[in-house]
Design a protein around this motif. Sequence first.
Motif, mmCIF file in Angstrom:
data_model
loop_
_atom_site.group_PDB
_atom_site.id
_atom_site.type_symbol
_atom_site.label_atom_id
_atom_site.label_comp_id
_atom_site.label_asym_id
_atom_site.label_seq_id
_atom_site.Cartn_x
_atom_site.Cartn_y
_atom_site.Cartn_z
ATOM 1 N N SER A 123 35.812 34.191 35.001
ATOM 2 C CA SER A 123 35.314 33.229 35.982
ATOM 3 C C SER A 123 36.511 32.757 36.788
ATOM 4 O O SER A 123 37.417 32.120 36.244
ATOM 5 N N VAL A 124 36.528 33.118 38.061
ATOM 6 C CA VAL A 124 37.665 32.785 38.908
ATOM 7 C C VAL A 124 37.187 32.065 40.169
ATOM 8 O O VAL A 124 36.047 32.226 40.595
ATOM 9 N N ALA A 125 38.085 31.289 40.749
ATOM 10 C CA ALA A 125 37.764 30.605 42.000
ATOM 11 C C ALA A 125 37.514 31.642 43.082
ATOM 12 O O ALA A 125 38.204 32.656 43.167
ATOM 13 N N SER A 126 36.514 31.384 43.895
ATOM 14 C CA SER A 126 36.136 32.351 44.925
ATOM 15 C C SER A 126 36.900 32.170 46.225
ATOM 16 O O SER A 126 36.838 33.030 47.089
ATOM 17 N N GLY A 127 37.566 31.057 46.373
ATOM 18 C CA GLY A 127 38.208 30.760 47.642
ATOM 19 C C GLY A 127 37.244 30.114 48.617
ATOM 20 O O GLY A 127 37.565 29.885 49.767
ATOM 21 N N GLN A 128 36.014 29.840 48.151
ATOM 22 C CA GLN A 128 34.977 29.215 48.979
ATOM 23 C C GLN A 128 34.633 27.849 48.387
ATOM 24 O O GLN A 128 33.530 27.630 47.906
#
Length: 81
Positions: free
Chosen positions: A64-69
């Motif tokens: 689970s990673v940050a999407s940049g959104q």
Amino acid sequence: MRDDAVAGGVAVKGTVVEAADFIRDYLTPLGGQALRSEVVRAAKNEGYNDSTTKRAATKLKLGSVASGQGAKRMWVLPSGS
């Protein structure tokens, strides 16, 4: 294997293994990653409830990673999946 139940007119599929197979099949053509919310929505449309989907994600060892959104998260298949 248990029979599908019906909740609110939608067949509810209950096994974590089936949900994991669905998630893997969903993510694979997308390069192994997609917004968590999109995966959960697609799984729900297929009849998997939220808790089964989350257990399936754990079984698959999804990252689970940050999407940049903003605060949106990506679910990512582990290498070799």
